[in-house]
Design an enzyme around this catalytic site. Structure first.
Site, PDB file in Angstrom:
ATOM      1  N   ASP A 288      -9.793  68.939  26.417  1.00 14.10           N
ATOM      2  CA  ASP A 288      -9.394  68.004  27.473  1.00 14.10           C
ATOM      3  C   ASP A 288      -7.946  68.312  27.852  1.00 14.10           C
ATOM      4  O   ASP A 288      -7.077  68.450  26.983  1.00 14.10           O
ATOM      5  CB  ASP A 288      -9.517  66.552  26.997  1.00 14.10           C
ATOM      6  N   ASN A 296      -2.436  64.861  38.957  1.00 11.43           N
ATOM      7  CA  ASN A 296      -3.047  64.488  40.243  1.00 11.43           C
ATOM      8  C   ASN A 296      -2.201  63.466  40.980  1.00 11.43           C
ATOM      9  O   ASN A 296      -2.006  63.549  42.192  1.00 11.43           O
ATOM     10  CB  ASN A 296      -4.449  63.930  40.001  1.00 11.43           C
ATOM     11  N   GLU A 332     -11.616  66.841  33.803  1.00  8.58           N
ATOM     12  CA  GLU A 332     -10.726  67.801  33.164  1.00  8.58           C
ATOM     13  C   GLU A 332     -11.206  68.212  31.774  1.00  8.58           C
ATOM     14  O   GLU A 332     -10.440  68.746  30.983  1.00  8.58           O
ATOM     15  CB  GLU A 332      -9.306  67.213  33.064  1.00  8.58           C
TER      16      GLU A 332
END
Length: 413
Positions: A288, A296, A332
Site C-alpha cells: 500500500d 492526490n 493504491e
C-alpha cells in the site's frame, strides 16, 4: 505513414491544458497582486503624507493659540478619512484630545507625528498618534478575494473551453468519421482506403493506429481475395490475434500495466491449486502506498496517477520474469505474487522493493515526489484458502501502517 514514435492523446491534451492553465493563472495572480498592492499602499501613504504636510501645521497653530474647539474640529476631520480609525493628540500642557472610534484607543499606534511650535523653532508642543481602521484593510482584502474569484472563474472557463475544443477536434470528429466508415463498410468497398482529415503531427496517436489497422486489414484481404482458403486462414489468424489482444487488455490495468483485480481473483486460485497439488511454496506481498490520499489532495489526481504508474513499473521491473506477477488490487494497493517462494525470501523481496521505491522519487514536472510503501507478507499454509492468505497479509499490512509506515512486516498467527 512515416515511422514516428507513439504518443498518446491523453498526454498531448494534458500537456496543452497544463501550459494554458499555468500561463493564465500566473497572469491573473500577478495582475491582481500588483493592483491590490499598489492601490492600498499608495492610498494610505498619500493620506499620511497629506496629514504631515497639511494637518500638522494647522494643529500647530491651534495648539499654540490654545483653541480647544478648533483642535477637536481638526481631529474630527482627520477621522473622517476612511483609513483612520482613531487619533489622539497629547499637548505639552497635559491636555489630551481624541476623535474617532474609541474602541480603537488601545490599538497599535500606526504612526506618530510631532507637532512643532508655529515659530519654526525646534520646540515640540504636542504629539499626534494615529491608529488605523481595520475595516479598510478588511475591505481591501475582500476586494482582492473578489478579484481572485473572478480571475479563477475566468481561468476555469478558459480551461473548459480549451478542453472542449481539443477533444472535439482531436477525438470526436476523427472517431465519428471512422465510425461512419465502419458502418458503411461492405464487401464491395473493402478496397476503399480509410482516410481521416486531421492536422499534421510529428508523432502517432491512437487515431493513427486505428487508421493504420484498418488499412492493414484491407490490404491483407485484398491480397488474399483470389485464394479463399488462404483468406479464411488469414482472417482466422487475425481474429485470434485480436481476441488475444482483447483478452490481454481485459486482464491488465491500463494505468499501471499490472494484472487487474478481476484477473487476479482468477489467477491466484490457480496458483493456490498448483501449490496444493505439487506441494510448492507460495507467498504474497500486500503493498500500500503511504499517504497516497495526501498526494492526490495536494498535487492533484494527475500526480497520483503518475505515482501509481511509477510504482507499478518498478514492481514489474524488479520481480522475476515469467515467475512472479503483480496485480493492482484496488486504489493504491498492489499484490505481488511470488510462486516458489517461502516467507523469508518474500520478506527479502519486500524489503528490496521498499528500499528501491524509497530511494526513487517520482519525477513530475521537474518536481520529485518521495514515495514510500508499507508491505504485509504472508505465505500460503497447508489447507489455507486464498481469502485467508490475503486476510493475513492484509492484517500484516495494517500493522506496518500502524507501526509508522515505510516498512515490511510478516504475518503473525
Amino acid at each position: 505513414m512515416p515511422d514516428t514514435h507513439f504518443r498518446s492523446i491523453a498526454q498531448t491534451l494534458n500537456a496543452r491544458i497544463w501550459r494554458w492553465a499555468t500561463a493564465c493563472a500566473m497572469l491573473i495572480v500577478l495582475g491582481q497582486t500588483m493592483v491590490s498592492w499598489q492601490e492600498v499602499t499608495s492610498r494610505f501613504e498619500n493620506e499620511l503624507l497629506d496629514i504631515q504636510e497639511t494637518n500638522i501645521p494647522l494643529l500647530s497653530v491651534s495648539v499654540w493659540d490654545i483653541e480647544p474647539k478648533v483642535i477637536q474640529w481638526q481631529l474630527d476631520n482627520l477621522t473622517e478619512r476612511h483609513s483612520l480609525g482613531f487619533v489622539r493628540l497629547t499637548v505639552e500642557s497635559g491636555q489630551i484630545f481624541v476623535a474617532g472610534n474609541a474602541s480603537l484607543a488601545q490599538s497599535k499606534v500606526l504612526r506618530t507625528f510631532d507637532v512643532p511650535a508655529p515659530d519654526r523653532g525646534t520646540r515640540i508642543i504636542g504629539h499626534l498618534e494615529i491608529m488605523e481602521n481595520p475595516g479598510v484593510f478588511f475591505r481591501a482584502w475582500m476586494q482582492r478575494v473578489g478579484v481572485a474569484v473572478l480571475a479563477y472563474g475566468i481561468l476555469t472557463l478558459m480551461i473548459c473551453v480549451l478542453v472542449a475544443y481539443v477533444l472535439r477536434r482531436e477525438l470526436e470528429w476523427p472517431l465519428r468519421h471512422i465510425a461512419r466508415f465502419a458502418a458503411e463498410l461492405t464487401p464491395d468497398r473493402l478496397s476503399t482506403p480509410l482516410t481521416v482529415e486531421r492536422p499534421k503531427h510529428r508523432h502517432q496517436d491512437e487515431i493513427d493506429l486505428v487508421v493504420t489497422g484498418f488499412q492493414t486489414l484491407q490490404q491483407g484481404l485484398n491480397r488474399h481475395v483470389a485464394n479463399l482458403d488462404e483468406r479464411v486462414r488469414e482472417r482466422t489468424r487475425e481474429l485470434e490475434e485480436a481476441m488475444l489482444s482483447i483478452q490481454r487488455l481485459s486482464q491488465v490495468d491500463s494505468l499501471t500495466g499490472c494484472v487487474n483485480r478481476r484477473h487476479f481473483n482468477e489467477r491466484i486460485l490457480a496458483e493456490a491449486e498448483r501449490v496444493g497439488r505439487y506441494e510448492r511454496k507460495l507467498s504474497v506481498l500486500f503493498c500500500d502506498i503511504d499517504h497516497f490520499k495526501q498526494i492526490n489532495d495536494t498535487l492533484g489526481h494527475l500526480a497520483g496517477d503518475e505515482v501509481l504508474r511509477a510504482v507499478g513499473r518498478i514492481f514489474l521491473m524488479q520481480v522475476r520474469d515469467d515467475v512472479d506477477w503483480v496485480a493492482r488490487y484496488g486504489g493504491e494497493e498492489f499484490v505481488v505474487v511470488l510462486p516458489e517462494t517461502g516467507q523469508a525470501e518474500a520478506m527479502a523481496t519486500g524489503e528490496r522493493l521498499r528500499e528501491i521505491l524509497a530511494s526513487t522519487p517520482v519525477e513530475l514536472a521537474q518536481c520529485p515526489i518521495p514515495v514510500t510503501i508499507s508491505i504485509g507478507v504472508a505465505e500460503l499454509r497447508t489447507g489455507e484458502s486464498v481469502n485467508e492468505l490475503l486476510a493475513r497479509a492484509d492484517t500484516a499490512l495494517y500493522a506496518a501502517k500502524a507501526a509508522g509506515r515505510n516498512r515490511v512486516l510478516m504475518a503473525r498467527g
